[in-house]
Design an enzyme around this catalytic site. Sequence first.
Site, PDB file in Angstrom:
ATOM      1  CD  GLU A  44      -2.695   1.366   2.477  1.00  0.00           C
ATOM      2  OE1 GLU A  44      -3.693   2.107   2.442  1.00  0.00           O
ATOM      3  OE2 GLU A  44      -2.343   0.745   3.503  1.00  0.00           O
ATOM      4  CG  ASP A  69       2.694   7.473   4.958  1.00  0.00           C
ATOM      5  OD1 ASP A  69       1.516   7.346   4.588  1.00  0.00           O
ATOM      6  OD2 ASP A  69       3.210   8.593   5.193  1.00  0.00           O
ATOM      7  CG  ASP A 118      -2.482  15.485  -1.893  1.00  0.00           C
ATOM      8  OD1 ASP A 118      -3.321  16.085  -2.598  1.00  0.00           O
ATOM      9  OD2 ASP A 118      -1.751  16.053  -1.078  1.00  0.00           O
ATOM     10  CE  LYS A 122      -3.904  25.684  -6.452  1.00  0.00           C
ATOM     11  NZ  LYS A 122      -2.991  26.697  -5.874  1.00  0.00           N
ATOM     12  CG  ASP A 154     -12.890  11.714  -0.619  1.00  0.00           C
ATOM     13  OD1 ASP A 154     -11.684  11.427  -0.733  1.00  0.00           O
ATOM     14  OD2 ASP A 154     -13.290  12.856  -0.356  1.00  0.00           O
ATOM     15  CB  THR A 191      -8.421   4.155   4.822  1.00  0.00           C
ATOM     16  OG1 THR A 191      -9.245   5.235   4.359  1.00  0.00           O
ATOM     17  CG2 THR A 191      -8.059   3.252   3.645  1.00  0.00           C
ATOM     18  CD  GLU A 192      -6.514   4.893   9.757  1.00  0.00           C
ATOM     19  OE1 GLU A 192      -5.902   4.124  10.511  1.00  0.00           O
ATOM     20  OE2 GLU A 192      -6.293   4.936   8.529  1.00  0.00           O
ATOM     21  CE1 TYR A 193      -7.892  12.315   5.755  1.00  0.00           C
ATOM     22  CE2 TYR A 193      -6.233  11.177   4.458  1.00  0.00           C
ATOM     23  CZ  TYR A 193      -6.633  12.275   5.198  1.00  0.00           C
ATOM     24  OH  TYR A 193      -5.769  13.330   5.371  1.00  0.00           O
ATOM     25  CD  GLU A 194     -13.367   2.925   2.573  1.00  0.00           C
ATOM     26  OE1 GLU A 194     -14.275   2.244   2.063  1.00  0.00           O
ATOM     27  OE2 GLU A 194     -12.169   2.551   2.635  1.00  0.00           O
TER      28      GLU A 194
END
Length: 214
Positions: A44, A69, A118, A122, A154, A191-194
């Site tokens: 990942e 990471d 991320d 732009k 998302d 995931t935490e974000y999900e």
Amino acid sequence: MRVRNRPGAAEYMAKYPQYVVEGPEKWQGKWQERFGNNHPIHIEIGSGKGRFIYEMAKAHPEINYIGIDMQLSILSIALDKLVAEPLPNLQLLRVDGEALTEYFAENEVDLIYLNFSDPWPKKKHEKRRLTYKNFLATDEIILKPNGEIHFKTDNQGLFEYSLSSFSKYGMIIERVWLDLHNSEFEGNIMTEYEEKFSRRGQRIYRVEARFVAK
């Protein structure tokens, strides 16, 4: 994912070389030796706090997982999970996702996960997106023939861009979910974000794309 600086994170991680790989370049082409088996290797890129990769490793002991990471503090949070409940099939790397060929040999990896990367919205930052063609070229080198990328986000704009990028690169789009949490997909690990985004009612997009063996 950004978190506050965690005091002592570097020292903490150095205490657990069995989980946080030091000098990962020396394991290039030898990751199965590192794990002590010949199981498939899934990585990942941008593993954040590690919830996804840890739960995947826990659910699939027949697969070796590597969480990658760059952020020291955030990777130390992923390490917390391994210290609390060790898993033999999970390793953590603090390396740059742009330099994967320095740490993995050609055709060494079976599958790559990209979760809530991320979006770099732009246009001038297009080359920083993890689904940009240059990243895909690197991924193709380390993946086995017909290797896959599983991508979740998302961000509708990034998802549409990624579908186009995969297609232009010549990849096969195997399956697409335009609303993952309201689909029949089984075995999804968030995931935490999900979890945060889904609680807000935001749609989660997912795609599985495959490289074509040359």
